[in-house]
Scaffold this motif. Structure first.
Motif, PDB file in Angstrom:
ATOM      1  N   UNK A  84       3.339  -2.310 -12.322  1.00  0.00           N
ATOM      2  CA  UNK A  84       4.251  -3.067 -10.727  1.00  0.00           C
ATOM      3  C   UNK A  84       4.481  -5.122 -11.956  1.00  0.00           C
ATOM      4  N   UNK A  85       4.702  -5.284 -10.841  1.00  0.00           N
ATOM      5  CA  UNK A  85       5.271  -7.226 -10.958  1.00  0.00           C
ATOM      6  C   UNK A  85       4.483  -7.633  -9.205  1.00  0.00           C
ATOM      7  N   UNK A  86       4.286  -6.733  -8.270  1.00  0.00           N
ATOM      8  CA  UNK A  86       3.479  -6.685  -7.378  1.00  0.00           C
ATOM      9  C   UNK A  86       3.161  -8.353  -7.071  1.00  0.00           C
ATOM     10  N   UNK A  87       2.468  -8.676  -7.917  1.00  0.00           N
ATOM     11  CA  UNK A  87       2.032 -10.393  -7.271  1.00  0.00           C
ATOM     12  C   UNK A  87       3.566 -11.301  -7.028  1.00  0.00           C
ATOM     13  N   UNK A  88       4.126 -11.566  -8.270  1.00  0.00           N
ATOM     14  CA  UNK A  88       4.567 -12.072  -8.923  1.00  0.00           C
ATOM     15  C   UNK A  88       6.019 -11.454  -7.329  1.00  0.00           C
ATOM     16  N   UNK A  94       1.261  -1.226  -0.124  1.00  0.00           N
ATOM     17  CA  UNK A  94       0.253  -0.334  -0.253  1.00  0.00           C
ATOM     18  C   UNK A  94       0.834   1.548   0.398  1.00  0.00           C
ATOM     19  N   UNK A  95       1.313   1.084   0.887  1.00  0.00           N
ATOM     20  CA  UNK A  95       3.058   2.301   0.922  1.00  0.00           C
ATOM     21  C   UNK A  95       3.612   2.415  -0.751  1.00  0.00           C
ATOM     22  N   UNK A  96       3.834   1.526  -0.905  1.00  0.00           N
ATOM     23  CA  UNK A  96       4.371   1.619  -2.879  1.00  0.00           C
ATOM     24  C   UNK A  96       3.861   2.266  -3.787  1.00  0.00           C
ATOM     25  N   UNK A  97       2.501   1.184  -3.733  1.00  0.00           N
ATOM     26  CA  UNK A  97       1.298   1.878  -4.500  1.00  0.00           C
ATOM     27  C   UNK A  97       0.845   3.605  -4.527  1.00  0.00           C
ATOM     28  N   UNK A  98       1.201   3.694  -3.205  1.00  0.00           N
ATOM     29  CA  UNK A  98       0.566   5.422  -2.562  1.00  0.00           C
ATOM     30  C   UNK A  98       1.426   6.097  -3.228  1.00  0.00           C
TER      31      UNK A  98
END
Length: 79
Positions: free
Chosen positions: A25-29, A5-9
């Motif tokens: 992003x490849x957030x899930x991976x 959430x901090x990265x996304x914000x």
């Protein structure tokens, strides 16, 4: 390391500031592999390398290490 959430914000703040037009992003991976990649499209009139440096600097403030790749935004191809 901060939360996703901090990265996304942080990335959304860069979009609102006009520094980047979009990001992906490849957030899930990354959660699985531990290797975060962020693709960004620079905002209108923004130097691509400056946009990349800005994102890297803001992520560093969160203690995040990521590969930041600049794209043209249309099809995700790199600049």
């Amino acid at each position: 390391m901060r939360s996703w959430g901090d990265v996304n914000k942080t990335l959304n703040e860069r979009v609102r500031a006009g520094e980047i037009a979009s990001f992906r992003t490849n957030g899930a991976e990354a959660a699985r592999t531990g290797s975060l990649e962020i693709r960004i499209a620079p905002g209108d009139g923004i130097d691509p390398e400056e946009a990349r440096r800005t994102v890297l600097r803001e992520l560093a403030r969160l203690g995040i290490v990521a590969e930041v790749v600049v794209t043209d935004g249309a099809d995700g191809s790199t600049v």
